[in-house]
Motif scaffolding. Structure first.
Motif, PDB file in Angstrom:
ATOM      1  N   THR A 229       0.713  -1.275   0.054  1.00 56.28           N
ATOM      2  CA  THR A 229       0.131  -0.051  -0.022  1.00 56.28           C
ATOM      3  C   THR A 229       0.903   1.254  -0.161  1.00 56.28           C
ATOM      4  O   THR A 229       0.545   2.110  -0.651  1.00 56.28           O
ATOM      5  N   PRO A 230       2.076   1.486   0.787  1.00 53.74           N
ATOM      6  CA  PRO A 230       2.841   2.701   0.689  1.00 53.74           C
ATOM      7  C   PRO A 230       3.321   2.953  -0.739  1.00 53.74           C
ATOM      8  O   PRO A 230       3.106   4.235  -1.154  1.00 53.74           O
ATOM      9  N   LYS A 233      -0.144   4.673  -2.289  1.00 50.79           N
ATOM     10  CA  LYS A 233      -0.541   5.770  -1.599  1.00 50.79           C
ATOM     11  C   LYS A 233       0.371   6.851  -2.112  1.00 50.79           C
ATOM     12  O   LYS A 233      -0.102   8.120  -2.159  1.00 50.79           O
TER      13      LYS A 233
END
Length: 278
Positions: A229-230, A233
């Motif tokens: 996810t980083p 994002k």
């Protein structure tokens, strides 16, 4: 490093007049080294966005006709002409390289001394590298990445970047891996190429800022996809493949997380099955 370091005394140690000091400071400011131009190596470097379509083909005769924006192909096996052909078809092209393992079938295999070759990584003819030995490996990897740039590739996919989590034959630590992975990213950026973090999920929080995208294998099978996810994002693509799960088992989750997901066979030939559009 700042160039504004005007001397405050003459050779004899007596203070310089204030007016002279001001003039010297102004001159130092004018003559300080200009920052490196951004160009392709900076803000204009390709940065693939989440959800972009791709094809990953590392074996068999290259099929350039898959209608996707991104191709990931072997850097040694393909000449500049193949990269140029893909560009003419509107594709961005990623250069696959192994940067963490020695391969006995590569043309530069003889340049890797036995002292940096460790245990097998599970693939025939491949052995983990002692990534602590940057004195040996940095110039070798520099030349490989330079080759990708010379052939016109847009990015690099450096493989075998998580040796510290495997039985390599060397006492590698997480810190060793962070240093080495960042080194590879710096080399790629020096040559104007984007670079992807391959697997190495545990170090994503530390390494995401250093990399332009991620490449992952089997995060759905092992319940690890949320760890990517980083990258999403940060507006960076995650190129993801599964080998053993049917698309019905992972595509909904991939769409929710913003991954660019494919079902492939282990040999990574032409065949692919992408997730259906929502």
């Amino acid at each position: 490093m700042h160039a504004r370091r005007a001397a405050r005394t003459r050779a004899g140690g007596r203070p310089l007049p204030v007016a002279v000091l001001i003039l010297m400071a102004l001159l130092a400011g004018c003559t300080s080294a200009a920052p490196e131009p951004a160009g392709k190596a900076g803000k204009d470097r390709w940065r693939p966005e989440p959800g972009i379509g791709w094809q990953w083909q590392l074996s068999g005769r290259l099929d350039p006709t898959v209608d996707v924006p991104v191709y990931d192909i072997d850097g040694f096996d393909h000449k500049a002409a193949a990269v140029g052909d893909l560009h003419r078809r509107g594709r961005k092209v990623i250069c696959y390289l192994s940067t963490g393992a020695w391969e006995d079938f590569r043309p530069d295999a003889g340049k890797f001394p036995a002292s940096v070759r460790g245990k097998s990584n599970g693939w025939e003819g491949e052995r983990w590298l002692d990534i602590r030995r940057t004195d040996v490996l940095e110039p070798l990897m520099e030349r490989r990445i330079e080759m990708c740039a010379e052939k016109g590739f847009d990015a690099v996919e450096p493989d075998n970047m998580d040796g510290y989590r495997n039985r390599t034959g060397f006492p590698l630590t997480a810190a060793d891996q962070l240093r080495y992975n960042r080194l590879i990213a710096r080399i790629a950026h020096r040559h104007g190429l984007s670079v992807g973090l391959k697997n190495d999920l545990g170090q994503i929080p530390e390494l995401e800022p250093d990399f332009d995208f991620a490449v992952n294998e089997q995060c759905a099978q092992y319940g690890e996809c949320a760890e990517l996810t980083p990258f999403v994002k940060a507006g960076k693509a995650v190129f993801h493949v599964e080998y053993e799960l049917p698309v019905a088992r992972f595509c909904a989750g991939s769409r929710r997380l913003g991954l660019s997901s494919l079902l492939k066979k282990y040999e990574l030939g032409v065949w692919r099955q992408e997730c259906p559009k929502a």
